[in-house]
Design an enzyme around this catalytic site. Structure first.
Site, PDB file in Angstrom:
ATOM      1  CG  MET A  25      -1.966  -1.079   1.244  1.00 17.76           C
ATOM      2  SD  MET A  25      -3.132  -0.931  -0.140  1.00 17.76           S
ATOM      3  CE  MET A  25      -3.873   0.661   0.198  1.00 17.76           C
ATOM      4  NE  ARG A  26       6.990   2.433   1.935  1.00 12.16           N
ATOM      5  CZ  ARG A  26       7.458   1.262   2.332  1.00 12.16           C
ATOM      6  NH1 ARG A  26       7.785   0.350   1.432  1.00 12.16           N
ATOM      7  NH2 ARG A  26       7.593   0.977   3.606  1.00 12.16           N
TER       8      ARG A  26
END
Length: 654
Positions: free
Chosen positions: A273-274
């Site tokens: 999810m970065r």
């Protein structure tokens, strides 16, 4: 001498924008600048520091504590009654050859010797706190330094536990790295820590190149006068950074744009999810930069162009970057998601139903090689075989202890890194704790009466450091007719790609020699760019006779040249063949090959032979070749680390 002004740089719009957006919102995570040499990468980064606003710090604090939020665990604290101070923003450069002590700090030798106390001397991470940490040639940074950078970037703090010193201090910085991809790629863990990435290339436009030359010559003739002419433009950018920082908390990010961000990231199939978070922060910073009150589609598109290129690579050997038509298609598909009403009862995939089906949007073309047109087949060889899926290769290691460049393959006597023990004869550099410990029991006998230790020559201890080194891995691949059965060559190519990926992860140099027809060729001279080796391998033509002896002699010549260029780097020869030989210098093709192998063995080269022979009738020639080379033999199916445990060590030691 004045530095080159940021505003005077010609072109490189994406690079300048990336640096400015990170200046507005440091939470984006920094910038990685990829590009060929001579493209002003370092010049632009160094010019950024002059635009950043001054930092307000606690007076006298070596760790640049913010007076409004002083670090309660600051080694110079507690800060209860202090004066404020301001200083210019810092750009701290981390040299590629820096030691661990220089990066994270170490025992203060002067105070230890004069006062007899343990005190901490801050390193570059402390100096870069609330500033910019710049690493030129970041892809060449030693692995033990990369590990320390990863820890600091992940936690925002540096922890030091060494030489009797236990310290923790804040280390939040804007990480900027530059690199030339021709010299090797970056470790995936560090690559993902950079928020944005930019490809920099020299313009092929003649007027643009002319203006670059004109401005550079004017700067060299009168640096101060040139900087003065651009001072107003730089001051305007600095003022705009401050204004955008102040406006940043007030910029709204509507749910429709959040869904657009999530849809774009899902379409490119990025890990974790970065990427979504970086896109959101970059879009907000871009909206603040242009003076808007809310994020719009154009902000998301800019953020995706800068934040996704290095995250869509599914394999280290995929080409980085995003084609504009892929991004356009992703934004078009994401528009439907942005316009959709949020689900009041979202499922496990969240609002909008998750990622598109396989093949929708840019996911297909973003995968790369399988959609490309097959290259034409030249005369004299079959078209390249499609490699079988790559796998996790077992470790191939050279026996003994070397002294080569830092890496992750074989054992080495390291000149930097963590000290294992103190010694009176071996090692490099002074082992501080060992030296002070050796001197401490004799202070009374030596007449010490005040502060400071009396150290004699016999007390000095050297630091024995042992780490891992990178090697030269030279692949010798049989591309002849005896190996050219389509299915078998696909398996061989897939296995070599897997070994190349392993070499990439272990920071090796690689070379590729192939043999087929009547001769051998050096398909790829030894290089740190493992991607180039994969590209050559995927273009490998097969068929014809088997000049095994010529292949071994070409490999021997290549190794001899590299030994002269870099005598400290040990070599590992990986021979991929079924052992058959049909082209002879004399009348004995197999005998010629064995004699060539014996010559390589006599020079002490470590080797591994991968036996690709298959079928009910096996001649066992690869085994004879292994014995002649004095190396290690493996069957093709034994290369997978998942099927066979352990480390294969080549027979020859340094």
């Amino acid at each position: 001498m004045s530095g080159y002004p940021f505003s005077a740089v010609v072109g490189h719009d994406d690079l300048r924008l990336s640096l400015l957006l990170n200046s507005v919102h440091p939470g984006i995570g920094g910038v990685l600048v990829r590009g060929e040499k001579g493209t002003a990468k370092s010049t632009i980064v160094r010019a950024l520091a002059a635009l950043l606003p001054e930092a307000s710090v606690v007076a006298g604090c070596r760790f640049s504590c913010d007076p409004e939020r002083p670090d309660p665990h600051c080694p110079d604290g507690p800060h209860t009654d202090f004066d404020d101070d301001t200083r210019p923003a810092r750009l701290v450069e981390l040299p590629v050859g820096a030691t661990e002590d220089r990066l994270i700090g170490s025992l203060d030798l002067e105070r230890a010797l004069t006062e007899g106390v343990r005190a901490y001397q801050p390193g570059l991470l402390a100096a870069a706190h609330r500033g910019v940490l710049y690493v030129d040639e970041v892809n060449l940074l030693h692995d033990h330094l990369v590990d320390l950078l990863l820890d600091a970037a992940a936690m925002g703090r540096a922890h030091v536990e060494r030489e009797g010193v236990s310290v923790s201090h804040a280390a939040s910085f804007l990480l900027v790295g530059t690199m030339n991809p021709e010299e090797g790629e970056l470790r995936p863990q560090l690559l993902d820590r950079f928020g944005l990435t930019v490809e920099v290339r020299a313009s092929r436009d003649v007027p643009t190149r002319t203006e670059v030359i004109r401005r550079r010559l004017a700067f060299e003739a009168d640096p101060a006068g040139f900087a003065e002419r651009w001072s107003d433009a730089d001051a305007e950018l600095a003022t705009r950074i401050v204004a955008a920082r102040k406006a940043l908390p007030e910029v709204s990010l509507p749910d429709s744009e959040l869904r657009r961000i999530a849809a774009v990231c899902a379409a490119f199939d990025v890990d974790g999810m970065r990427a979504d978070l970086v896109l959101a922060r970059t879009a907000v910073a871009h909206a603040a930069w242009r003076g808007a009150e809310r994020v719009e589609e154009s902000d998301v598109e800019v953020a995706a162009r800068l934040a996704l290129p290095h995250r869509r690579r599914r394999d280290p050997f995929d080409e980085p970057g995003i084609e504009q038509d892929q991004l356009d298609q992703a934004m078009k598909d994401a528009a439907e998601e942005a316009d959709r009403e949020p689900d009041p009862d979202p499922g496990p995939d969240g609002p909008g139903g998750g990622a598109p089906e396989p093949g929708d949007g840019p996911t297909g073309p973003a995968q790369g090689p399988q959609n490309a047109e097959a290259p034409p087949t030249p005369s004299g060889g079959q078209a390249p075989a499609t490699p079988d899926p790559a796998f996790r290769a077992r470790q191939l290691e050279i026996a003994g202890v070397g002294e080569g460049a830092p890496g992750r393959r074989s054992r080495s006597r390291a000149g930097s890194g963590r000290a294992l023990r103190a010694s009176t004869s071996q090692g490099s550099g002074i082992h501080l704790v060992g030296t002070l410990t050796a001197a401490a029991p004799y202070q009374r006998d030596r007449g010490r009466t005040g502060a400071g230790l009396i150290v004699r020559a016999g007390d000095v201890r050297k630091a024995v450091r042992e780490g891992r080194e990178s090697n030269l891995v030279l692949f010798l691949v049989d591309a002849s007719g005896s190996m050219a059965a389509r299915k078998r060559m696909s398996a061989v190519t897939g296995a070599v790609v897997s070994l190349l990926r392993d070499a990439y992860q272990r920071r090796d140099k690689v070379g590729l020699v192939t043999f087929r027809g009547s001769s051998a060729e050096l398909a790829l001279p030894p290089t740190s760019s493992v991607e180039a080796a994969v590209a050559r391998l995927r273009d490998l033509r097969t068929g014809g006779r088997t000049p095994l002896a010529d292949g071994l002699l070409r490999a021997r010549k290549t190794l001899a040249v590299e030994r002269l260029r870099d005598p400290r780097r040990r070599a590992l020869l990986v021979v991929v063949t079924d052992g058959r030989a049909t082209v002879a210098v004399s009348r004995d093709a197999v005998g010629d090959a064995m004699r060539a192998a014996a010559m390589i063995a006599a020079e002490g080269t470590a080797s591994v032979v991968v036996d690709c022979e298959s079928g009910p009738v096996r001649l066992g020639l690869a085994g004879k070749l292994t014995a002649a080379l004095g190396g290690t033999g493996l069957r093709l199916e034994e290369l997978s680390a998942d099927s066979v445990a352990g480390v294969v060590r080549a027979a020859r030691a340094a």
